[in-house]
Write a protein that holds these residues in place. Structure first.
Motif, PDB file in Angstrom:
ATOM      1  N   GLN A  77       0.835  -1.197   0.000  1.00  0.00           N
ATOM      2  CA  GLN A  77       0.000   0.000   0.000  1.00  0.00           C
ATOM      3  C   GLN A  77       0.870   1.247   0.000  1.00  0.00           C
ATOM      4  OE1 GLN A  77      -3.721   0.430   2.331  1.00  0.00           O
ATOM      5  NE2 GLN A  77      -2.599   1.979   3.483  1.00  0.00           N
ATOM      6  N   SER A  79       0.335   5.339   0.823  1.00  0.00           N
ATOM      7  CA  SER A  79      -0.559   6.366   1.351  1.00  0.00           C
ATOM      8  C   SER A  79      -0.154   7.695   0.716  1.00  0.00           C
ATOM      9  CB  SER A  79      -0.440   6.441   2.872  1.00  0.00           C
ATOM     10  OG  SER A  79      -0.867   5.233   3.456  1.00  0.00           O
ATOM     11  N   GLU A  83      -4.542  15.713  -0.498  1.00  0.00           N
ATOM     12  CA  GLU A  83      -5.065  16.919   0.137  1.00  0.00           C
ATOM     13  C   GLU A  83      -6.267  17.532  -0.561  1.00  0.00           C
ATOM     14  OE1 GLU A  83      -2.551  19.845   1.834  1.00  0.00           O
ATOM     15  OE2 GLU A  83      -1.129  18.350   2.584  1.00  0.00           O
ATOM     16  N   LYS A 117      -4.103   4.490  -0.708  1.00  0.00           N
ATOM     17  CA  LYS A 117      -4.866   5.182   0.328  1.00  0.00           C
ATOM     18  C   LYS A 117      -4.654   6.666   0.111  1.00  0.00           C
ATOM     19  CE  LYS A 117      -5.724   5.648   5.245  1.00  0.00           C
ATOM     20  NZ  LYS A 117      -5.541   5.076   6.582  1.00  0.00           N
ATOM     21  N   PHE A 119      -5.224  10.651   1.356  1.00  0.00           N
ATOM     22  CA  PHE A 119      -5.507  11.553   2.467  1.00  0.00           C
ATOM     23  C   PHE A 119      -5.930  12.896   1.886  1.00  0.00           C
ATOM     24  CE2 PHE A 119      -2.814   8.401   4.404  1.00  0.00           C
ATOM     25  CZ  PHE A 119      -3.372   8.234   5.664  1.00  0.00           C
ATOM     26  N   ALA A 139     -11.763  12.198  -5.310  1.00  0.00           N
ATOM     27  CA  ALA A 139     -11.692  11.036  -4.417  1.00  0.00           C
ATOM     28  C   ALA A 139     -12.532   9.886  -4.966  1.00  0.00           C
ATOM     29  CB  ALA A 139     -12.145  11.412  -3.007  1.00  0.00           C
ATOM     30  N   ASP A 146      -8.718   2.922   0.051  1.00  0.00           N
ATOM     31  CA  ASP A 146      -9.038   3.488   1.352  1.00  0.00           C
ATOM     32  C   ASP A 146      -8.800   4.984   1.257  1.00  0.00           C
ATOM     33  OD1 ASP A 146      -9.653   3.756   4.050  1.00  0.00           O
ATOM     34  OD2 ASP A 146      -7.831   2.779   4.776  1.00  0.00           O
ATOM     35  N   PHE A 147      -9.464   5.749   2.096  1.00  0.00           N
ATOM     36  CA  PHE A 147      -9.219   7.189   2.104  1.00  0.00           C
ATOM     37  C   PHE A 147      -9.492   7.733   3.496  1.00  0.00           C
ATOM     38  CE2 PHE A 147     -13.740   7.400   1.853  1.00  0.00           C
ATOM     39  CZ  PHE A 147     -14.094   8.626   2.369  1.00  0.00           C
ATOM     40  N   GLN A 148      -8.987   8.928   3.720  1.00  0.00           N
ATOM     41  CA  GLN A 148      -9.241   9.625   4.969  1.00  0.00           C
ATOM     42  C   GLN A 148      -9.441  11.094   4.649  1.00  0.00           C
ATOM     43  OE1 GLN A 148      -6.715   8.667   8.340  1.00  0.00           O
ATOM     44  NE2 GLN A 148      -6.551  10.844   8.796  1.00  0.00           N
ATOM     45  N   MET A 149     -10.519  11.652   5.163  1.00  0.00           N
ATOM     46  CA  MET A 149     -10.832  13.063   4.963  1.00  0.00           C
ATOM     47  C   MET A 149     -10.766  13.738   6.326  1.00  0.00           C
ATOM     48  SD  MET A 149     -11.932  15.189   2.440  1.00  0.00           S
ATOM     49  CE  MET A 149     -12.739  14.154   1.243  1.00  0.00           C
ATOM     50  N   SER A 150     -10.035  14.837   6.412  1.00  0.00           N
ATOM     51  CA  SER A 150      -9.972  15.573   7.672  1.00  0.00           C
ATOM     52  C   SER A 150     -10.163  17.055   7.396  1.00  0.00           C
ATOM     53  CB  SER A 150      -8.647  15.312   8.390  1.00  0.00           C
ATOM     54  OG  SER A 150      -7.563  15.721   7.604  1.00  0.00           O
ATOM     55  N   TRP A 180     -10.354  16.532  13.328  1.00  0.00           N
ATOM     56  CA  TRP A 180     -11.653  15.883  13.129  1.00  0.00           C
ATOM     57  C   TRP A 180     -12.792  16.836  13.484  1.00  0.00           C
ATOM     58  CZ3 TRP A 180     -10.069  12.398  10.201  1.00  0.00           C
ATOM     59  CH2 TRP A 180      -8.900  11.705  10.479  1.00  0.00           C
TER      60      TRP A 180
END
Length: 186
Positions: A77, A79, A83, A117, A119, A139, A146-150, A180
């Motif tokens: 993977q 990451s 942004e 992944k 971000f 996105a 996988d993803f992450q949103m902040s 968060w």
């Protein structure tokens, strides 16, 4: 031997400087694997096959076969600190990358069998509903596993925090400053 320029990727002073900063994190990462010695050896093999110590996206753009080397060495993977899906926001935050470069790099990674992944951050200075929608659209388009949103959080000591009045309004409550909980309104 990495620091002594034995590998092509480590011949520039900047590459060695970056590696010096990365070694503690790399060693800690190897230690967390089931087989630290094997992880170390695979990274050493990967590093030895790199053509030069350059920024990852530039490297991938000119040498997409690097992803095959990563996969073959056990990388499963990557990451990506994407942004934003807005070129305007990427330019304002000095990311030095284009949306097209992001698309290509993630496509190459997926084609090499490596999970992606992503971000993402919403609420950058200058952000609006249109740029947020562009981020959501990107996105959804990208080959992400996988993803992450902040939320943008201008932590003390950062350039945006230093110049807050020119970027937006912030709630300075330290208990809420966690990426968060929205504390910044551009």
């Amino acid at each position: 031997s990495w620091h002594h320029g034995r590998f092509r990727a480590m011949r520039s002073a900047r590459s060695r400087e970056i590696m010096t900063e990365l070694v503690p994190a790399l060693l800690a990462g190897f230690a967390r694997t089931a087989e630290p010695d094997l992880a170390f050896a695979r990274f050493d093999q990967f590093l030895g096959q790199l053509p030069a110590g350059v920024q990852l996206l530039s490297l991938l753009q000119s040498n997409p076969e690097v992803l095959d080397l990563l996969h073959d060495s056990g990388c499963w993977q990557i990451s990506w600190g994407i942004e934003s899906g807005s070129q305007e926001i990427l330019d304002k935050t000095a990311k030095h990358v284009t949306i097209e470069q992001i698309r290509k790099a993630l496509r190459w990674s997926a084609d090499a069998g490596i999970n992606n992944k992503g971000f993402f951050i919403i609420g950058h200075a200058g952000e609006n509903l249109s740029t947020i929608q562009q981020t959501i659209d990107l996105a959804l388009e990208l080959p992400l596993d996988d993803f992450q949103m902040s939320f943008m959080t201008p932590f003390p000591g950062t350039e945006i925090h230093t110049n807050l009045p020119s970027y937006g309004v912030m709630d300075e409550n330290w208990e809420r400053m966690n990426m968060w909980t929205p504390v910044f309104v551009p």
